[in-house]
Design a protein around this motif. Structure first.
Motif, PDB file in Angstrom:
ATOM      1  N   VAL A   1      -6.579   9.750   5.839  1.00 16.91           N
ATOM      2  CA  VAL A   1      -5.179   9.752   5.426  1.00 16.91           C
ATOM      3  C   VAL A   1      -4.333   9.014   6.468  1.00 16.91           C
ATOM      4  O   VAL A   1      -3.472   8.197   6.124  1.00 16.91           O
ATOM      5  CB  VAL A   1      -4.664  11.197   5.198  1.00 16.91           C
ATOM      6  CG1 VAL A   1      -3.162  11.221   4.985  1.00 16.91           C
ATOM      7  CG2 VAL A   1      -5.382  11.825   4.000  1.00 16.91           C
ATOM      8  N   SER A   2      -4.591   9.270   7.727  1.00 16.15           N
ATOM      9  CA  SER A   2      -3.865   8.606   8.809  1.00 16.15           C
ATOM     10  C   SER A   2      -4.077   7.090   8.769  1.00 16.15           C
ATOM     11  O   SER A   2      -3.130   6.312   8.913  1.00 16.15           O
ATOM     12  CB  SER A   2      -4.331   9.168  10.153  1.00 16.15           C
ATOM     13  OG  SER A   2      -3.818   8.427  11.220  1.00 16.15           O
ATOM     14  N   THR A   3      -5.307   6.674   8.557  1.00 16.23           N
ATOM     15  CA  THR A   3      -5.631   5.246   8.496  1.00 16.23           C
ATOM     16  C   THR A   3      -4.939   4.586   7.312  1.00 16.23           C
ATOM     17  O   THR A   3      -4.350   3.506   7.449  1.00 16.23           O
ATOM     18  CB  THR A   3      -7.157   5.052   8.389  1.00 16.23           C
ATOM     19  OG1 THR A   3      -7.761   5.597   9.565  1.00 16.23           O
ATOM     20  CG2 THR A   3      -7.529   3.589   8.249  1.00 16.23           C
ATOM     21  N   TYR A   4      -4.984   5.213   6.152  1.00 16.75           N
ATOM     22  CA  TYR A   4      -4.360   4.643   4.963  1.00 16.75           C
ATOM     23  C   TYR A   4      -2.843   4.608   5.100  1.00 16.75           C
ATOM     24  O   TYR A   4      -2.189   3.678   4.626  1.00 16.75           O
ATOM     25  CB  TYR A   4      -4.795   5.387   3.711  1.00 16.75           C
ATOM     26  CG  TYR A   4      -6.235   5.133   3.329  1.00 16.75           C
ATOM     27  CD1 TYR A   4      -7.017   4.192   3.991  1.00 16.75           C
ATOM     28  CD2 TYR A   4      -6.824   5.840   2.300  1.00 16.75           C
ATOM     29  CE1 TYR A   4      -8.331   3.963   3.639  1.00 16.75           C
ATOM     30  CE2 TYR A   4      -8.149   5.608   1.922  1.00 16.75           C
ATOM     31  CZ  TYR A   4      -8.895   4.674   2.607  1.00 16.75           C
ATOM     32  OH  TYR A   4     -10.191   4.438   2.250  1.00 16.75           O
ATOM     33  N   TRP A   5      -2.253   5.622   5.755  1.00 20.21           N
ATOM     34  CA  TRP A   5      -0.812   5.604   6.019  1.00 20.21           C
ATOM     35  C   TRP A   5      -0.471   4.414   6.920  1.00 20.21           C
ATOM     36  O   TRP A   5       0.489   3.701   6.669  1.00 20.21           O
ATOM     37  CB  TRP A   5      -0.395   6.916   6.688  1.00 20.21           C
ATOM     38  CG  TRP A   5       1.068   7.007   6.983  1.00 20.21           C
ATOM     39  CD1 TRP A   5       2.053   7.481   6.156  1.00 20.21           C
ATOM     40  CD2 TRP A   5       1.733   6.615   8.187  1.00 20.21           C
ATOM     41  NE1 TRP A   5       3.273   7.411   6.775  1.00 20.21           N
ATOM     42  CE2 TRP A   5       3.108   6.874   8.025  1.00 20.21           C
ATOM     43  CE3 TRP A   5       1.292   6.056   9.392  1.00 20.21           C
ATOM     44  CZ2 TRP A   5       4.045   6.608   9.017  1.00 20.21           C
ATOM     45  CZ3 TRP A   5       2.223   5.795  10.376  1.00 20.21           C
ATOM     46  CH2 TRP A   5       3.584   6.066  10.190  1.00 20.21           C
TER      47      TRP A   5
ATOM     48  N   LEU B   1       1.675  -1.078   7.903  1.00 17.51           N
ATOM     49  CA  LEU B   1       1.507  -2.474   8.292  1.00 17.51           C
ATOM     50  C   LEU B   1       1.865  -3.420   7.152  1.00 17.51           C
ATOM     51  O   LEU B   1       2.518  -4.447   7.371  1.00 17.51           O
ATOM     52  CB  LEU B   1       0.070  -2.722   8.759  1.00 17.51           C
ATOM     53  CG  LEU B   1      -0.297  -2.088  10.101  1.00 17.51           C
ATOM     54  CD1 LEU B   1      -1.794  -2.182  10.347  1.00 17.51           C
ATOM     55  CD2 LEU B   1       0.487  -2.745  11.230  1.00 17.51           C
ATOM     56  N   ILE B   2       1.460  -3.077   5.948  1.00 18.43           N
ATOM     57  CA  ILE B   2       1.790  -3.923   4.800  1.00 18.43           C
ATOM     58  C   ILE B   2       3.301  -3.992   4.619  1.00 18.43           C
ATOM     59  O   ILE B   2       3.876  -5.074   4.464  1.00 18.43           O
ATOM     60  CB  ILE B   2       1.100  -3.407   3.518  1.00 18.43           C
ATOM     61  CG1 ILE B   2      -0.413  -3.628   3.601  1.00 18.43           C
ATOM     62  CG2 ILE B   2       1.675  -4.106   2.278  1.00 18.43           C
ATOM     63  CD1 ILE B   2      -1.207  -2.945   2.494  1.00 18.43           C
TER      64      ILE B   2
ATOM     65  N   GLU C   1       4.174  -7.386   6.778  1.00 20.19           N
ATOM     66  CA  GLU C   1       4.072  -8.409   5.746  1.00 20.19           C
ATOM     67  C   GLU C   1       5.312  -8.473   4.860  1.00 20.19           C
ATOM     68  O   GLU C   1       5.633  -9.503   4.319  1.00 20.19           O
ATOM     69  CB  GLU C   1       2.839  -8.156   4.873  1.00 20.19           C
ATOM     70  CG  GLU C   1       1.543  -8.211   5.638  1.00 20.19           C
ATOM     71  CD  GLU C   1       1.231  -9.580   6.211  1.00 20.19           C
ATOM     72  OE1 GLU C   1       0.550  -9.648   7.235  1.00 20.19           O
ATOM     73  OE2 GLU C   1       1.683 -10.590   5.640  1.00 20.19           O
ATOM     74  N   GLN C   2       6.014  -7.370   4.714  1.00 23.64           N
ATOM     75  CA  GLN C   2       7.165  -7.323   3.820  1.00 23.64           C
ATOM     76  C   GLN C   2       8.488  -7.247   4.570  1.00 23.64           C
ATOM     77  O   GLN C   2       9.528  -7.169   3.953  1.00 23.64           O
ATOM     78  CB  GLN C   2       7.038  -6.108   2.881  1.00 23.64           C
ATOM     79  CG  GLN C   2       5.835  -6.191   1.992  1.00 23.64           C
ATOM     80  CD  GLN C   2       5.678  -4.954   1.122  1.00 23.64           C
ATOM     81  OE1 GLN C   2       4.595  -4.637   0.739  1.00 23.64           O
ATOM     82  NE2 GLN C   2       6.739  -4.261   0.810  1.00 23.64           N
ATOM     83  N   GLN C   3       8.456  -7.212   5.871  1.00 21.35           N
ATOM     84  CA  GLN C   3       9.651  -7.072   6.698  1.00 21.35           C
ATOM     85  C   GLN C   3      10.519  -5.904   6.216  1.00 21.35           C
ATOM     86  O   GLN C   3      11.741  -5.991   6.183  1.00 21.35           O
ATOM     87  CB  GLN C   3      10.482  -8.358   6.719  1.00 21.35           C
ATOM     88  CG  GLN C   3       9.850  -9.487   7.488  1.00 21.35           C
ATOM     89  CD  GLN C   3       8.889 -10.294   6.632  1.00 21.35           C
ATOM     90  OE1 GLN C   3       9.180 -10.579   5.490  1.00 21.35           O
ATOM     91  NE2 GLN C   3       7.762 -10.657   7.192  1.00 21.35           N
ATOM     92  N   GLY C   4       9.872  -4.799   5.811  1.00 26.86           N
ATOM     93  CA  GLY C   4      10.590  -3.596   5.420  1.00 26.86           C
ATOM     94  C   GLY C   4      11.079  -3.576   3.981  1.00 26.86           C
ATOM     95  O   GLY C   4      11.635  -2.589   3.536  1.00 26.86           O
TER      96      GLY C   4
ATOM     97  N   GLN D   1       5.655   4.285   1.938  1.00 31.23           N
ATOM     98  CA  GLN D   1       7.053   4.205   1.526  1.00 31.23           C
ATOM     99  C   GLN D   1       7.623   5.589   1.194  1.00 31.23           C
ATOM    100  O   GLN D   1       8.785   5.864   1.470  1.00 31.23           O
ATOM    101  CB  GLN D   1       7.212   3.272   0.318  1.00 31.23           C
ATOM    102  CG  GLN D   1       7.031   1.816   0.693  1.00 31.23           C
ATOM    103  CD  GLN D   1       6.946   0.911  -0.510  1.00 31.23           C
ATOM    104  OE1 GLN D   1       6.444   1.285  -1.569  1.00 31.23           O
ATOM    105  NE2 GLN D   1       7.446  -0.306  -0.350  1.00 31.23           N
ATOM    106  N   GLN D   2       6.803   6.453   0.625  1.00 33.06           N
ATOM    107  CA  GLN D   2       7.259   7.804   0.290  1.00 33.06           C
ATOM    108  C   GLN D   2       7.210   8.748   1.488  1.00 33.06           C
ATOM    109  O   GLN D   2       7.854   9.798   1.480  1.00 33.06           O
ATOM    110  CB  GLN D   2       6.420   8.381  -0.848  1.00 33.06           C
ATOM    111  CG  GLN D   2       6.664   7.690  -2.167  1.00 33.06           C
ATOM    112  CD  GLN D   2       5.785   8.232  -3.277  1.00 33.06           C
ATOM    113  OE1 GLN D   2       4.917   9.079  -3.054  1.00 33.06           O
ATOM    114  NE2 GLN D   2       6.003   7.748  -4.484  1.00 33.06           N
ATOM    115  N   ASN D   3       6.441   8.380   2.504  1.00 33.10           N
ATOM    116  CA  ASN D   3       6.274   9.219   3.695  1.00 33.10           C
ATOM    117  C   ASN D   3       6.399   8.374   4.959  1.00 33.10           C
ATOM    118  O   ASN D   3       5.433   8.213   5.706  1.00 33.10           O
ATOM    119  CB  ASN D   3       4.893   9.889   3.673  1.00 33.10           C
ATOM    120  CG  ASN D   3       4.667  10.712   2.441  1.00 33.10           C
ATOM    121  OD1 ASN D   3       5.114  11.837   2.355  1.00 33.10           O
ATOM    122  ND2 ASN D   3       3.979  10.142   1.469  1.00 33.10           N
ATOM    123  N   PRO D   4       7.574   7.819   5.232  1.00 29.08           N
ATOM    124  CA  PRO D   4       7.699   6.918   6.382  1.00 29.08           C
ATOM    125  C   PRO D   4       7.589   7.606   7.741  1.00 29.08           C
ATOM    126  O   PRO D   4       7.417   6.933   8.753  1.00 29.08           O
ATOM    127  CB  PRO D   4       9.084   6.284   6.188  1.00 29.08           C
ATOM    128  CG  PRO D   4       9.828   7.261   5.347  1.00 29.08           C
ATOM    129  CD  PRO D   4       8.804   7.939   4.476  1.00 29.08           C
TER     130      PRO D   4
END
Length: 124
Positions: A35-39, A44-45, A49-52, A91-94
């Motif tokens: 879960v930590s890795t996927y978060w 990072l994405i 990559e999306q600048q927020g 995005q749901q858990n920043p």
């Protein structure tokens, strides 16, 4: 346990208990790390990559290319759909510390489908 309690039948039971507890602990650690890795991948994405932004300017092609490279190197689990799930999870858990530590990635994946944030928190 004392030595007197470790009679032949009790020794077997004591050893099986130790093994079962160790396996349970390993599962919990693996789930938490997954879960930590996927978060972190989602972060990072979004941030790099999306600048927020909610979506990357470059569109789906970049995510597909990233998916292919990750899958080639690390195997299953990094298809574009799962990368989108990781992004949505972040995005749901920043705030990482707000993520429930006992939830598996499967649980998190189900929760991200719930649009109402109050309902999502209740189910978590």
């Amino acid at each position: 346990m004392t030595d007197k309690e470790l009679l032949p039948g009790n020794l077997y039971q004591a050893i099986t208990t130790v093994i079962q507890l160790a396996r349970q602990h390993v599962k919990q650690v693996v789930n938490h790390q997954m879960v930590s890795t996927y978060w972190e991948i989602g972060r990072l994405i979004v941030e790099h990559e999306q600048q927020g932004q909610a979506r990357a300017v470059y569109g789906k092609q970049q995510l597909q290319q990233l998916s292919k490279r990750l899958t080639d190197e690390f195997g299953k689990g990094f298809d574009a759909r799962n990368l989108r799930n990781m992004r949505m999870f972040y995005q749901q858990n920043p705030i990482w510390n707000a993520v429930r530590s006992k939830l598996s990635w499967t649980h998190c994946n189900v929760l991200i489908r719930i649009e109402n944030s109050s309902a999502r928190m209740w189910y978590a």
